[in-house]
Design a protein around this motif. Structure first.
Motif, PDB file in Angstrom:
ATOM      1  N   PRO A 178     -24.041 -77.640  64.561  1.00 47.24           N
ATOM      2  CA  PRO A 178     -23.806 -76.788  63.381  1.00 47.24           C
ATOM      3  C   PRO A 178     -22.324 -76.526  63.149  1.00 47.24           C
ATOM      4  N   ASP A 179     -21.971 -76.470  61.875  1.00 48.90           N
ATOM      5  CA  ASP A 179     -20.591 -76.124  61.472  1.00 48.90           C
ATOM      6  C   ASP A 179     -19.545 -77.078  62.046  1.00 48.90           C
ATOM      7  N   THR A 180     -19.901 -78.350  62.170  1.00 49.32           N
ATOM      8  CA  THR A 180     -18.931 -79.333  62.654  1.00 49.32           C
ATOM      9  C   THR A 180     -17.775 -79.446  61.664  1.00 49.32           C
ATOM     10  N   PRO A 181     -16.534 -79.193  62.098  1.00 51.80           N
ATOM     11  CA  PRO A 181     -15.391 -79.271  61.178  1.00 51.80           C
ATOM     12  C   PRO A 181     -15.019 -80.723  60.885  1.00 51.80           C
ATOM     13  N   VAL A 182     -14.864 -81.024  59.604  1.00 48.39           N
ATOM     14  CA  VAL A 182     -14.630 -82.394  59.156  1.00 48.39           C
ATOM     15  C   VAL A 182     -13.475 -82.430  58.165  1.00 48.39           C
ATOM     16  N   ALA A 183     -12.628 -83.454  58.280  1.00 46.45           N
ATOM     17  CA  ALA A 183     -11.592 -83.726  57.287  1.00 46.45           C
ATOM     18  C   ALA A 183     -12.001 -84.962  56.502  1.00 46.45           C
ATOM     19  N   VAL A 188     -16.248 -88.177  48.617  1.00 49.14           N
ATOM     20  CA  VAL A 188     -17.261 -89.210  48.504  1.00 49.14           C
ATOM     21  C   VAL A 188     -18.571 -88.799  49.170  1.00 49.14           C
ATOM     22  N   ALA A 189     -18.523 -88.419  50.425  1.00 44.94           N
ATOM     23  CA  ALA A 189     -19.746 -88.103  51.183  1.00 44.94           C
ATOM     24  C   ALA A 189     -19.962 -86.605  51.342  1.00 44.94           C
ATOM     25  N   ASP A 190     -19.301 -85.790  50.552  1.00 39.45           N
ATOM     26  CA  ASP A 190     -19.373 -84.341  50.749  1.00 39.45           C
ATOM     27  C   ASP A 190     -20.787 -83.791  50.622  1.00 39.45           C
ATOM     28  N   TYR A 191     -21.583 -84.331  49.701  1.00 41.43           N
ATOM     29  CA  TYR A 191     -22.965 -83.838  49.566  1.00 41.43           C
ATOM     30  C   TYR A 191     -23.736 -84.054  50.873  1.00 41.43           C
ATOM     31  N   MET A 201     -13.052 -79.070  55.902  1.00 40.79           N
ATOM     32  CA  MET A 201     -11.768 -78.413  56.151  1.00 40.79           C
ATOM     33  C   MET A 201     -10.654 -78.865  55.212  1.00 40.79           C
ATOM     34  N   THR A 202     -10.756 -80.045  54.652  1.00 41.46           N
ATOM     35  CA  THR A 202      -9.721 -80.555  53.749  1.00 41.46           C
ATOM     36  C   THR A 202      -9.699 -79.726  52.468  1.00 41.46           C
ATOM     37  N   ASN A 230      -3.386 -80.379  65.194  1.00 42.24           N
ATOM     38  CA  ASN A 230      -3.838 -79.182  65.915  1.00 42.24           C
ATOM     39  C   ASN A 230      -5.293 -79.282  66.359  1.00 42.24           C
ATOM     40  N   HIS A 231      -5.873 -80.459  66.211  1.00 38.74           N
ATOM     41  CA  HIS A 231      -7.244 -80.733  66.671  1.00 38.74           C
ATOM     42  C   HIS A 231      -8.247 -79.719  66.103  1.00 38.74           C
ATOM     43  N   LYS A 232      -8.128 -79.487  64.802  1.00 35.64           N
ATOM     44  CA  LYS A 232      -9.023 -78.543  64.133  1.00 35.64           C
ATOM     45  C   LYS A 232     -10.279 -79.198  63.568  1.00 35.64           C
ATOM     46  N   VAL A 233     -10.357 -80.528  63.616  1.00 35.44           N
ATOM     47  CA  VAL A 233     -11.534 -81.228  63.100  1.00 35.44           C
ATOM     48  C   VAL A 233     -12.068 -82.187  64.160  1.00 35.44           C
ATOM     49  N   LYS A 234     -13.362 -82.470  64.063  1.00 32.02           N
ATOM     50  CA  LYS A 234     -14.005 -83.375  65.021  1.00 32.02           C
ATOM     51  C   LYS A 234     -14.280 -84.750  64.428  1.00 32.02           C
ATOM     52  N   ILE A 235     -14.192 -84.874  63.097  1.00 30.43           N
ATOM     53  CA  ILE A 235     -14.416 -86.155  62.425  1.00 30.43           C
ATOM     54  C   ILE A 235     -13.468 -86.264  61.239  1.00 30.43           C
ATOM     55  N   PHE A 236     -12.991 -87.470  61.003  1.00 33.19           N
ATOM     56  CA  PHE A 236     -12.252 -87.766  59.778  1.00 33.19           C
ATOM     57  C   PHE A 236     -13.066 -88.775  58.982  1.00 33.19           C
ATOM     58  N   VAL A 237     -13.531 -88.369  57.810  1.00 31.01           N
ATOM     59  CA  VAL A 237     -14.351 -89.233  56.957  1.00 31.01           C
ATOM     60  C   VAL A 237     -13.427 -89.912  55.943  1.00 31.01           C
TER      61      VAL A 237
END
Length: 301
Positions: A178-183, A188-191, A201-202, A230-237
């Protein structure tokens, strides 16, 4: 890369949707984006001949060059499925130039009752979209070929049922991460990401600027880069189809910081995918990114 301009940069491929020989009763259909064309094929089966216009996962679909051949295809189509939200407004212009009183047009934006000012046009990533499209396609095809109405509606129901593994994977991710932070580079895939319970987060203003081909505000660029450093996200899409010096710099920053990258597409990667398997592959790639920090830059087979 505005959503409405017509430019001469997209390699156009109009692909036949049926390997079988056409008959006089075959319904001529256009799915402007190949993900919609794929759903039409699954619903229409042998009764339809489908042409997809935007088919190349290696080019920017926001830019487009019309052609006489394409205008002819639209003039002969009995059914057209388009995205709307200004994403493929050039199709409306072609249809207006080639009137056909018998042609049916399904605009996905209108099917979903979405306003014109909706900011994210990538409607096919929303899990709620394609069930509505499939049923609307079945209804439209039934009007064109009433004798096959039961088959069309059965195919549509089967398509909707086939989405269950994808829906289950979305629910599983949301429950476990839950609440995985993503940049992201753009929305495109936001939905899909929102359906999976991710925290985007972006800055939305940066996403929109990249999507529209305008320069993001310097402060937004700083915020984005700090998400990585700063390692604030776990995935970059990362949108594989719309790249430039700025998005490449974000990709480099993510990789340098050890943030796993998942490539997404606006056009269904082909060959090798159906809509269902494409969406499932995206969720699986996102899951691997969180579970074991594995990047999936490309889905192309």
């Amino acid at each position: 890369m505005t959503l409405v301009r017509i430019a001469a940069t997209l390699g156009l491929m109009v692909l036949a949707g049926s390997a079988s020989a056409q008959t006089p009763s075959t319904i001529q259909v256009i799915g402007v984006e190949n993900e919609y064309a794929d759903v039409i094929r699954q619903v229409g089966g042998k009764a339809v001949h489908v042409e997809a216009i935007l088919t190349d996962p290696n080019t920017d679909p926001h830019t487009f060059e019309a052609s006489p051949k394409l205008a002819m295809a639209f003039s002969q189509a009995q059914l057209v499925v388009e995205n709307g939200v200004g994403y493929d407004s050039w199709a409306d212009k072609l249809m207006a130039a080639s009137p056909n009183a018998e042609r049916q047009v399904l605009n996905v934006q209108k099917l979903l009752n979405l306003p014109d000012d909706i900011e994210n046009p990538h409607l096919w990533y929303d899990p709620k979209t394609m069930p509505v499209v499939a049923m609307a396609v079945a209804d439209a095809l039934a009007k064109l070929q009433p004798s096959e109405a039961a088959t069309f509606h059965a195919n549509a129901e089967a398509f909707v049922a086939s989405l269950k593994p994808w829906m289950d994977s979305i629910a599983a991710f949301k429950a476990k991460y839950p609440d995985t932070p993503v940049a992201t580079t753009e929305p495109v895939a936001d939905y899909l990401l929102k359906a999976m319970g991710c925290k985007l987060m972006t800055p939305q203003t940066l996403e929109k600027a990249v999507m529209d081909g305008t320069d993001p505000a310097p402060q937004d660029i700083t915020i984005q880069n700090e998400l990585f450093s700063n390692h604030k996200v776990k995935i970059f899409v990362y949108n594989q189809q719309v790249t430039d010096a700025l998005t490449t710099s974000f990709l480099d920053a993510a990789q340098k910081a050890g943030v796993p990258v998942v490539g997404v597409y606006e056009t269904m990667p082909t060959p090798g995918y159906t809509y269902q398997s494409w969406m499932q592959a995206e969720v699986e790639a996102l899951t691997k990114a969180v579970a074991d920090k594995t990047s999936t830059l490309s889905l192309q087979k």
